[in-house]
Scaffold this motif. Structure first.
Motif, PDB file in Angstrom:
ATOM      1  N   VAL A 611      10.623  -1.481 -12.371  1.00  0.00           N
ATOM      2  CA  VAL A 611      10.447  -1.292 -13.814  1.00  0.00           C
ATOM      3  C   VAL A 611       9.074  -0.693 -14.087  1.00  0.00           C
ATOM      4  N   GLY A 612       8.963  -0.058 -15.254  1.00  0.00           N
ATOM      5  CA  GLY A 612       7.714   0.573 -15.636  1.00  0.00           C
ATOM      6  C   GLY A 612       6.868  -0.318 -16.520  1.00  0.00           C
ATOM      7  N   THR A 613       5.706   0.199 -16.857  1.00  0.00           N
ATOM      8  CA  THR A 613       4.816  -0.501 -17.774  1.00  0.00           C
ATOM      9  C   THR A 613       5.521  -0.677 -19.121  1.00  0.00           C
ATOM     10  N   ASP A 614       5.240  -1.747 -19.796  1.00  0.00           N
ATOM     11  CA  ASP A 614       5.819  -2.088 -21.108  1.00  0.00           C
ATOM     12  C   ASP A 614       7.288  -2.513 -21.033  1.00  0.00           C
ATOM     13  N   TYR A 615       7.808  -2.730 -19.815  1.00  0.00           N
ATOM     14  CA  TYR A 615       9.204  -3.162 -19.706  1.00  0.00           C
ATOM     15  C   TYR A 615       9.418  -4.507 -20.394  1.00  0.00           C
ATOM     16  N   PHE A 616       8.573  -5.486 -20.086  1.00  0.00           N
ATOM     17  CA  PHE A 616       8.762  -6.834 -20.627  1.00  0.00           C
ATOM     18  C   PHE A 616       8.471  -6.859 -22.123  1.00  0.00           C
ATOM     19  N   LYS A 617       7.523  -6.037 -22.577  1.00  0.00           N
ATOM     20  CA  LYS A 617       7.236  -5.945 -24.008  1.00  0.00           C
ATOM     21  C   LYS A 617       8.423  -5.334 -24.752  1.00  0.00           C
ATOM     22  N   THR A 618       9.003  -4.286 -24.184  1.00  0.00           N
ATOM     23  CA  THR A 618      10.099  -3.586 -24.857  1.00  0.00           C
ATOM     24  C   THR A 618      11.342  -4.461 -24.949  1.00  0.00           C
ATOM     25  N   LEU A 619      11.669  -5.174 -23.868  1.00  0.00           N
ATOM     26  CA  LEU A 619      12.860  -6.007 -23.885  1.00  0.00           C
ATOM     27  C   LEU A 619      12.610  -7.376 -24.506  1.00  0.00           C
ATOM     28  N   GLY A 620      11.359  -7.721 -24.699  1.00  0.00           N
ATOM     29  CA  GLY A 620      11.065  -9.023 -25.300  1.00  0.00           C
ATOM     30  C   GLY A 620      11.230 -10.171 -24.345  1.00  0.00           C
ATOM     31  N   THR A 621      11.077  -9.927 -23.046  1.00  0.00           N
ATOM     32  CA  THR A 621      11.132 -11.003 -22.055  1.00  0.00           C
ATOM     33  C   THR A 621       9.734 -11.600 -21.904  1.00  0.00           C
ATOM     34  N   PRO A 622       9.550 -12.873 -22.189  1.00  0.00           N
ATOM     35  CA  PRO A 622       8.201 -13.451 -22.142  1.00  0.00           C
ATOM     36  C   PRO A 622       7.661 -13.554 -20.716  1.00  0.00           C
TER      37      PRO A 622
END
Length: 881
Positions: A611-622
Motif C-alpha cells: 500500500v502507498g502513503t495515506d492508505y490508512f487515512k483514506t480508508l479510515g483504518t485506525p
C-alpha cells in the motif's frame, strides 16, 4: 358414434379377382401364350385373393380411424368452444385465474431459462458440447501441453487456452480487455463458426506467423462500431499491432461464463503481448503452469478412457521432466458443460439453481391450489347443471373431459401470458450484472427448449388444478344433487380445506426463507469492516500491461495522484495492490521470536498487501500503535511494515510489536499496528495480516494497482473525473474497475442479496396468491351459508358471533397450515444454510416474523368477506333458496 359403412370384403375381393383374370386372359391371347395360361392364372388366384383382401381391409381400417379422429376432433372443438363461452360469461374469475397461473408459470419459465443458460447450454456456439471435456487438475506449461498432444489418448484433438486481461487500444482509447490466448486448433476442436472472415487455424499459431486476432460479435458491435470493413483492421494489444481476420458468430462466447473473452489470439503471439512482469517467461519455460487444456473425445470413447490415457502421459512426463509437473499431479477430466461455470463453484451454482427451482415450483403449487379452490366453488354452482346432463344420458367420462378441457383452456391462456412475462423479464436481465457475471453474456432467451418447458408446465398445471375439482364435481349421484339445497358435500369441504392448508404451508416456507436471507443480509451489512466504506471511489490500472518499467510506473502513479488530489471534492488518495474484500497476496515469512507449538522455526504463510502513503487515512483504518507509512519509507530506507492486531495477538501476544522484525526474504521492521480489517469475506475471522510500503516494493507497480479516493460527496459522481485524471497521466495505461466501495461490498454479499431479493419477490407473490385464494374461499362459504347465517341472526345471534364463526373456521385451517409449514421449513431451510450469513437455518425471529405476517394477511383476507356476512338481512336470507 355413427356406424361406419363396412363393405363386404369377400364380394369385393371376388369382383376384383374376376376383373384381373379377364384382363390377364386378354393379355395372354394378345401375346399368343399357351392355352394353359388360364390354369396358371387360377393357381395364382389364392395369392391374389390374400393380397387384395389385405389391401381392402387396410383401406377399411384407415377409413374407420379417420372417421374416429374426425369425431374426436369435433368433440374437442365443441368442448373448447363451450369452455371459452363459459369463461367469457365469468370474466372476473377468468382474469384472476389466468393472471394467477401466468405468474406461477412465468416464474418457473424464467428460472428454467437461467438454468438452461447456466447449466444445460452454458457454451452456445460449441457443436456437440457433450463430447468436449476440460482438464481441471491445474494449469499446464506450454511444453507439457505439447507432450499431452503427442500422447496416444482416445481423443480427436487437444487444445489449450488462457483467458487473461491485456491492454487493448482502439484509436486513442486503451482499456483492459479479456483476451483468450489459444492454440491454433481451439476453434476447430469446438467446431465454432465465423460470421465474418475466418477463424484462427494451426498456421496462425506458428512462431513465424503474422500477429492476428479474432474478435467476438459483441466486441465488433460495441467496441468497433459494427464496422463492415472490420476484416483487416488493426488493434493494439500490449502496444503491439494485431490484424483482425474474423468475427465469431453471435452465439459463441468461448468456454467460460465468467471472464468471457472478446478477443482470441494465438499462443505463439505471446512474445508480442506479454506484460512487463512476465517478460522473463517464454513459451518453452517448463514449470510455468498457465494454460487450461480442453479436448474432444473420439466417437465411441468415454471420459474414463481419456482420463486413463492422459494419466499415463502425466506419469511419463513426471519421469522425463520432474521439474515441470508436481510429483502429486494427477489428471482430472470434467465435461465442458460442468466447467463453464468454474469447476470449483459448479456445485454451488447447481445447489443455488436447485433452490430457486424448488421455490418457483412452490409458487406454482400455491397458484394451482388457489385455482383448484376457485374451480371447486365454481363447480358447486354448476352441480345442478351437471346432474341434469347426467340424467339426460351424458357419461361421467364425457363430463370429465369437458371440465378438464376448461382447465386446459385456462392453462393455455396462462401459458401465452406467461411467455410474454418471461420474455419481458429476460429482456430486463440483459442489462443486469451480478458480480463477475454479465447476464447479457448468457444465452438466455425464449429458446425452443424454454418454450417447450413452459408448455409442458402449463399442461401439468392444468392436470394439477383441474382434475381434482372435475372428479369431485361428477361424483355425486343425480338424485342427491337435484334434491340438495345446501352448501355441498363433506368430501368437497375437506378437499377445499386441504387446498387452503397447502397454500398456507407453502407460503410460510417461502416467507421463512426470505426472512432468513434478509436477516443474513442485515447481519452482513452490520459487520465491523475495520475501515470506512462510504465516500470511497475505486479504480484499477495496470502499467505492466503496456510494458512500463518501474521508473516510468512510479512517475505515472505520482502524476495520477497529483491530478486526482487536485479534483474538487477529493479529500485524499491512496494506492494499494489489494483492497479489503479483494483478497491478498501470500508471502513466506518468519516473525522474530516466534516458534511453532512444540518447538521449531519454519516459514509461515503471511497475508500481505502493498500500500502507498495515506492508505490508512483514506480508508479510515485506525493505527492503534506506532505510525502509518511516511514519505520517508522509500527505496534505500530501512524496510518498514505495518501489521494488524491479529498479527500481534498471534505472534507476539502480551507485548508491543513496534520494532519487531519479520524475515520475508528481506528483513522488515514493524513501525505500526493497524485495526483488523476484512481481507476476503465479510464473515471471516480476523487473520494475521501485514502491509508493505509501495515505495519500497517497486515491482508491485507493474501489476494491478487499485487507486482509492476519499470524497466529500457522492463517490459515484466523482468517477468520471477520476478516470479522466488517470488517462491524462498515461493515455496508454488501461483503466478499469471504476466503482464505489459500496458496490464492492454489495458484490461481496451477492448471495445474500440474491437470496433476499428473489425469495422476497417470490414469497410476496405467493402471499398475494394465497391471500386471494383465502378471500375467495371465505367469500364462497359466506355465500353458501347465507341462509344459515340469516336463521342464526333471526334467532338472536350477534354480528360479532357470526364474524367469529366465519373467521374462526378459516383461521383454524390457517393454524394447521402454519404447523405444517414450520415442519417443512425446518427440514428445507437446512439446504440453504450455506448461503446464509451469521444466521442459523432455524433462526427463531425469522420463523416468528414469517408466521406473524402470514397470520395477519390471512386474518385480513378472512375479515373482509366475514364482515359482509354480519350485514345479511335475515328476512331476505330466509326468502332466498
Amino acid at each position: 358414434m355413427l356406424r361406419l359403412w363396412k363393405p363386404d370384403i369377400d364380394q369385393d375381393v371376388d369382383a376384383e379377382l374376376a376383373f384381373h383374370l379377364e384382363m390377364r386372359a386378354r393379355d395372354y391371347e394378345a401375346r399368343g401364350l399357351p392355352p394353359d395360361a388360364a390354369q396358371q392364372a387360377a393357381e395364382q388366384r389364392f395369392g391374389d385373393r390374400e393380397r387384395i383382401g389385405a389391401e381392402l381391409r387396410e383401406h377399411d381400417r384407415r377409413l374407420q380411424l379417420g372417421t374416429e379422429r374426425r369425431e374426436i376432433m369435433g368433440d374437442l372443438l365443441q368442448d373448447m368452444r363451450y369452455a371459452i363461452r363459459g369463461l367469457l360469461r365469468t370474466p372476473g374469475f377468468t382474469l384472476v385465474a389466468v393472471l394467477t397461473l401466468a405468474l406461477g408459470i412465468g416464474a418457473n419459465s424464467l428460472i428454467f431459462s437461467l438454468v438452461d443458460a447456466a447449466l444445460l447450454r452454458p457454451v452456445p456456439g460449441v457443436q456437440q458440447p457433450a463430447m468436449v471435456f476440460e482438464a481441471v487438475s491445474g494449469p499446464l506449461s506450454y511444453p507439457a501441453f505439447r507432450d499431452y498432444q503427442a500422447s496416444n489418448a482416445p481423443v480427436t484433438e487437444l487444445a489449450a487456452f488462457r483467458n487473461r486481461e491485456f491492454a487493448v487500444q482502439i484509436g486513442e482509447r486503451t482499456a483492459p480487455e479479456v483476451v483468450a490466448m489459444i492454440s491454433g486448433n481451439y476453434f476447430h476442436l469446438l467446431r465454432a463458426r465465423a460470421s465474418q472472415g475466418r477463424l484462427l487455424s494451426e498456421t496462425d499459431d506458428q512462431s513465424g506467423a503474422a500477429p492476428v486476432v479474432v474478435v467476438s460479435d459483441r466486441y465488433w458491435r460495441h467496441a468497433l462500431g459494427a464496422d463492415p470493413r472490420v476484416i483487416g483492421r488493426t488493434i493494439r494489444i500490449s502496444e503491439s499491432p494485431f490484424t483482425i481476420i474474423g468475427v465469431t458468430e453471435p452465439a459463441f462466447r468461448g468456454t467460460r461464463l465468467v471472464e468471457v473473452p472478446d478477443i482470441w489470439s494465438p499462443i505463439a503471439m505471446w512474445r508480442y503481448q506479454r506484460a512487463s512482469s512476465f517478460a522473463f517467461l517464454n513459451l518453452d519455460t517448463r514449470g510455468w503452469g498457465w494454460l487450461n487444456m480442453i479436448g474432444r473425445l473420439k466417437d465411441g470413447a468415454t471420459l474414463a478412457q481419456a482420463q486413463a490415457a492422459l494419466s499415463a502421459s502425466t506419469v511419463h512426463q513426471q519421469e522425463q521432466n520432474p521439474g515441470d509437473l508436481p510429483s502429486d499431479a494427477r489428471m482430472d477430466l470434467r465435461p465442458l458443460i460442468s466447467t463453464a461455470t468454474g469447476a470449483d463453484v459448479h456445485g454451488t451454482v447447481v445447489q443455488f439453481m436447485t433452490v430457486l427451482t424448488a421455490v418457483v415450483a412452490m409458487v406454482l403449487l400455491i397458484a394451482c391450489a388457489n385455482i383448484a379452490n376457485l374451480l371447486l366453488a365454481r363447480a358447486t354452482l354448476r352441480r345442478k347443471e351437471i346432474a341434469v346432463r347426467l340424467a339426460l344420458g351424458a357419461t361421467r367420462g364425457r363430463l370429465l373431459r369437458q371440465l378438464v378441457t376448461e382447465a386446459v383452456v385456462l392453462a393455455g391462456l396462462a401459458c401465452a401470458v406467461a411467455l410474454g412475462l418471461t420474455s419481458a423479464a429476460l429482456g430486463a436481465l440483459q442489462h443486469v450484472t451480478l458480480g463477475d457475471v454479465d447476464l447479457s453474456r448468457l444465452n438466455v432467451g425464449l429458446s425452443g427448449g424454454v418454450t417447450a418447458y413452459t408448455a409442458a408446465v402449463s399442461l401439468l398445471t392444468a392436470v394439477l388444478f383441474g382434475l381434482a375439482p372435475a372428479l369431485q364435481a361428477t361424483r355425486d349421484t343425480r338424485a342427491e344433487v337435484l334434491r340438495e339445497t345446501g352448501a355441498g358435500g363433506r368430501n368437497r369441504t375437506r378437499l377445499r380445506d386441504g387446498m387452503l392448508v397447502a397454500q398456507v404451508a407453502l407460503s410460510l416456507v417461502l416467507l421463512i426463507g426470505a426472512a432468513l436471507f434478509a436477516r443474513g443480509l442485515q447481519r452482513a451489512m452490520q459487520t465491523e469492516l475495520g475501515f470506512r466504506p462510504d465516500h470511497l471511489a475505486v479504480a484499477t490500472v495496470n502499467t505492466g500491461l503496456v510494458r512500463y518499467d518501474t521508473t516510468r510506473a512510479a512517475a505515472y502513479v505520482s502524476s495520477a495522484t497529483e491530478r486526482i488530489a487536485a479534483i474538487p471534492g477529493i479529500r485524499s488518495v491512496a494506492w494499494a495492490a489489494t483492497l479489503p474484500l479483494g483478497g491478498s497476496n501470500v508471502l513466506g515469512g518468519m516473525p522474530e521470536g516466534w516458534s511453532r507449538p512444540g518447538g521449531g522455526r519454519a516459514m509461515e504463510d503471511l497475508g500481505v498487501s502493498v500500500v502507498g502513503t495515506d492508505y490508512f487515512k483514506t480508508l479510515g483504518t485506525p493505527i492503534v500503535e506506532g505510525r502509518a507509512f511516511l514519505a520517508e519509507d522509500r527505496t534505500g530506507a530501512p524496510h518498514a511494515t505495518i501489521v494488524n492486531e491479529a498479527f500481534v495477538h498471534h505472534y507476539w501476544p502480551g507485548g508491543s510489536a513496534i520494532g519487531k522484525r519479520i524475515f520475508i526474504g528481506d528483513t522488515v521492521t514493524v513501525v505500526g499496528v493497524a485495526r483488523n480489517a476484512v481481507v476476503e469475506r465479510l464473515d471471516e475471522q480476523a487473520q494475521p495480516f501485514m502491509y508493505l510500503a509501495l515505495a519500497q516494493q517497486p515491482t508491485a507497480l507493474l501489476n494491478n494497482l487499485r487507486v482509492v479516493a476519499w470524497t466529500q460527496g457522492d463517490p459515484e459522481l466523482m468517477l468520471p473525473a477520476i478516470e479522466r485524471a488517470l488517462r491524462a497521466s498515461g493515455p496508454d495505461v488501461p483503466v478499469g474497475g471504476l466503482s464505489t466501495f459500496g458496490d464492492q461490498i454489495a458484490d461481496a454479499v451477492l448471495p445474500q442479496r440474491l437470496g433476499a431479493a428473489l425469495l422476497g419477490a417470490f414469497s410476496l407473490l405467493a402471499l398475494m396468491i394465497a391471500a386471494v385464494g383465502m378471500y375467495g374461499v371465505v367469500t364462497y362459504l359466506v355465500g353458501q351459508r347465507t341462509r344459515e347465517i340469516g336463521i342464526r341472526m333471526a334467532l338472536g345471534a350477534q354480528p360479532s358471533a357470526v364474524l367469529g364463526m366465519v373467521v374462526g373456521h378459516n383461521m383454524r385451517r390457517v393454524v394447521i397450515g402454519l404447523c405444517v409449514g414450520i415442519a417443512l421449513a425446518v427440514a428445507g431451510t437446512r439446504i440453504v444454510a450455506g448461503f446464509l450469513y451469521g444466521v442459523s437455518a432455524t433462526d427463531f425471529s425469522a420463523f416468528a416474523a414469517a408466521a406473524a405476517i402470514l397470520s395477519v394477511v390471512s386474518l385480513i383476507a378472512a375479515l373482509i368477506p366475514a364482515r359482509r356476512a354480519t350485514l345479511v338481512n335475515p328476512v331476505r336470507a330466509l326468502r332466498g333458496e
